[in-house]
Design a protein around this motif. Structure first.
Motif, PDB file in Angstrom:
ATOM      1  N   LEU A   1       0.836  -1.202   0.000  1.00  0.00           N
ATOM      2  CA  LEU A   1       0.000   0.000   0.000  1.00  0.00           C
ATOM      3  C   LEU A   1       0.870   1.251   0.000  1.00  0.00           C
ATOM      4  O   LEU A   1       0.618   2.197  -0.759  1.00  0.00           O
ATOM      5  CB  LEU A   1      -0.930   0.000   1.213  1.00  0.00           C
ATOM      6  N   LEU A   2       1.900   1.268   0.820  1.00  0.00           N
ATOM      7  CA  LEU A   2       2.780   2.433   0.893  1.00  0.00           C
ATOM      8  C   LEU A   2       3.520   2.659  -0.419  1.00  0.00           C
ATOM      9  O   LEU A   2       3.692   3.799  -0.852  1.00  0.00           O
ATOM     10  CB  LEU A   2       3.761   2.269   2.055  1.00  0.00           C
ATOM     11  N   VAL A   3       3.942   1.585  -1.052  1.00  0.00           N
ATOM     12  CA  VAL A   3       4.602   1.697  -2.359  1.00  0.00           C
ATOM     13  C   VAL A   3       3.632   2.285  -3.375  1.00  0.00           C
ATOM     14  O   VAL A   3       3.991   3.156  -4.165  1.00  0.00           O
ATOM     15  CB  VAL A   3       5.148   0.331  -2.814  1.00  0.00           C
ATOM     16  N   SER A   4       2.401   1.835  -3.348  1.00  0.00           N
ATOM     17  CA  SER A   4       1.381   2.357  -4.260  1.00  0.00           C
ATOM     18  C   SER A   4       1.152   3.850  -4.026  1.00  0.00           C
ATOM     19  O   SER A   4       1.085   4.635  -4.976  1.00  0.00           O
ATOM     20  CB  SER A   4       0.076   1.585  -4.074  1.00  0.00           C
ATOM     21  N   LEU A   5       1.038   4.243  -2.766  1.00  0.00           N
ATOM     22  CA  LEU A   5       0.834   5.656  -2.444  1.00  0.00           C
ATOM     23  C   LEU A   5       2.047   6.490  -2.844  1.00  0.00           C
ATOM     24  O   LEU A   5       1.909   7.600  -3.369  1.00  0.00           O
ATOM     25  CB  LEU A   5       0.541   5.829  -0.955  1.00  0.00           C
ATOM     26  N   TYR A   6       3.237   5.945  -2.626  1.00  0.00           N
ATOM     27  CA  TYR A   6       4.451   6.646  -3.036  1.00  0.00           C
ATOM     28  C   TYR A   6       4.495   6.817  -4.551  1.00  0.00           C
ATOM     29  O   TYR A   6       4.790   7.894  -5.057  1.00  0.00           O
ATOM     30  CB  TYR A   6       5.700   5.897  -2.555  1.00  0.00           C
ATOM     31  N   SER A   7       4.174   5.756  -5.275  1.00  0.00           N
ATOM     32  CA  SER A   7       4.263   5.812  -6.743  1.00  0.00           C
ATOM     33  C   SER A   7       3.293   6.833  -7.333  1.00  0.00           C
ATOM     34  O   SER A   7       3.541   7.386  -8.395  1.00  0.00           O
ATOM     35  CB  SER A   7       4.011   4.436  -7.354  1.00  0.00           C
ATOM     36  N   ARG A   8       2.206   7.097  -6.622  1.00  0.00           N
ATOM     37  CA  ARG A   8       1.219   8.091  -7.079  1.00  0.00           C
ATOM     38  C   ARG A   8       1.532   9.504  -6.592  1.00  0.00           C
ATOM     39  O   ARG A   8       0.814  10.436  -6.904  1.00  0.00           O
ATOM     40  CB  ARG A   8      -0.162   7.693  -6.587  1.00  0.00           C
ATOM     41  N   GLY A   9       2.579   9.615  -5.778  1.00  0.00           N
ATOM     42  CA  GLY A   9       2.963  10.933  -5.272  1.00  0.00           C
ATOM     43  C   GLY A   9       2.203  11.357  -4.023  1.00  0.00           C
ATOM     44  O   GLY A   9       2.317  12.491  -3.581  1.00  0.00           O
ATOM     45  N   ALA A  10       1.434  10.446  -3.447  1.00  0.00           N
ATOM     46  CA  ALA A  10       0.654  10.775  -2.253  1.00  0.00           C
ATOM     47  C   ALA A  10       1.520  10.793  -0.994  1.00  0.00           C
ATOM     48  O   ALA A  10       1.145  11.410   0.000  1.00  0.00           O
ATOM     49  CB  ALA A  10      -0.494   9.784  -2.082  1.00  0.00           C
ATOM     50  N   LEU A  11       2.663  10.104  -1.019  1.00  0.00           N
ATOM     51  CA  LEU A  11       3.594  10.079   0.109  1.00  0.00           C
ATOM     52  C   LEU A  11       4.994  10.379  -0.398  1.00  0.00           C
ATOM     53  O   LEU A  11       5.366   9.962  -1.498  1.00  0.00           O
ATOM     54  CB  LEU A  11       3.632   8.698   0.775  1.00  0.00           C
ATOM     55  N   SER A  12       5.769  11.071   0.419  1.00  0.00           N
ATOM     56  CA  SER A  12       7.179  11.275   0.093  1.00  0.00           C
ATOM     57  C   SER A  12       7.933   9.969   0.343  1.00  0.00           C
ATOM     58  O   SER A  12       7.429   9.073   1.028  1.00  0.00           O
ATOM     59  CB  SER A  12       7.768  12.373   0.980  1.00  0.00           C
ATOM     60  N   PHE A  13       9.135   9.887  -0.184  1.00  0.00           N
ATOM     61  CA  PHE A  13       9.960   8.706   0.038  1.00  0.00           C
ATOM     62  C   PHE A  13      10.200   8.510   1.529  1.00  0.00           C
ATOM     63  O   PHE A  13      10.042   7.412   2.055  1.00  0.00           O
ATOM     64  CB  PHE A  13      11.296   8.846  -0.700  1.00  0.00           C
ATOM     65  N   ASP A  14      10.585   9.589   2.212  1.00  0.00           N
ATOM     66  CA  ASP A  14      10.892   9.476   3.639  1.00  0.00           C
ATOM     67  C   ASP A  14       9.691   9.042   4.458  1.00  0.00           C
ATOM     68  O   ASP A  14       9.816   8.219   5.368  1.00  0.00           O
ATOM     69  CB  ASP A  14      11.447  10.790   4.177  1.00  0.00           C
ATOM     70  N   LYS A  15       8.511   9.587   4.153  1.00  0.00           N
ATOM     71  CA  LYS A  15       7.313   9.214   4.912  1.00  0.00           C
ATOM     72  C   LYS A  15       6.942   7.756   4.642  1.00  0.00           C
ATOM     73  O   LYS A  15       6.617   7.007   5.562  1.00  0.00           O
ATOM     74  CB  LYS A  15       6.147  10.143   4.553  1.00  0.00           C
ATOM     75  N   ALA A  16       6.982   7.336   3.379  1.00  0.00           N
ATOM     76  CA  ALA A  16       6.667   5.946   3.039  1.00  0.00           C
ATOM     77  C   ALA A  16       7.670   5.007   3.705  1.00  0.00           C
ATOM     78  O   ALA A  16       7.289   3.967   4.249  1.00  0.00           O
ATOM     79  CB  ALA A  16       6.671   5.756   1.520  1.00  0.00           C
ATOM     80  N   LEU A  17       8.936   5.387   3.700  1.00  0.00           N
ATOM     81  CA  LEU A  17       9.982   4.584   4.331  1.00  0.00           C
ATOM     82  C   LEU A  17       9.730   4.455   5.827  1.00  0.00           C
ATOM     83  O   LEU A  17       9.794   3.366   6.393  1.00  0.00           O
ATOM     84  CB  LEU A  17      11.336   5.231   4.072  1.00  0.00           C
ATOM     85  N   GLN A  18       9.417   5.557   6.465  1.00  0.00           N
ATOM     86  CA  GLN A  18       9.155   5.553   7.906  1.00  0.00           C
ATOM     87  C   GLN A  18       7.968   4.645   8.246  1.00  0.00           C
ATOM     88  O   GLN A  18       8.034   3.838   9.169  1.00  0.00           O
ATOM     89  CB  GLN A  18       8.869   6.986   8.364  1.00  0.00           C
TER      90      GLN A  18
END
Length: 80
Positions: free
Chosen positions: A5-22
């Motif tokens: 889910l986080l990867v999907s949100l990151y790929s759409r620009g909804a999360l930054s790399f750092d936030k998705a990583l955290q």
């Protein structure tokens, strides 16, 4: 499931790399591997690059020319 889910949100620009990583609770390297496995490009801005250099995540400080080479490779003058 959470990482997917986080990867999907990151790929759409909804999360930054750092936030998705955290939120993913995996190592920086592992998250990059997950993105690469799914052929998702890292959304890496010029500002993030400079921040990484400032905080020692990258071992040397970039010159303006290096930044231009990374972010604008087709706009370089031919004599560089």
């Amino acid at each position: 499931m959470k990482v997917k889910l986080l990867v999907s949100l990151y790929s759409r620009g909804a999360l930054s790399f750092d936030k998705a990583l955290q939120l993913a609770d995996v190592s920086h390297e592992r998250f990059q591997e997950i993105l690469a496995d799914r052929e998702i490009e890292r959304h890496y801005t010029e500002e993030e690059l400079v921040e990484d250099f400032k905080y020692g995540k990258i071992s040397f400080y970039p010159t303006k020319l290096l930044i231009r080479c990374i972010f604008y490779p087709t706009n370089l003058p031919l004599d560089v």
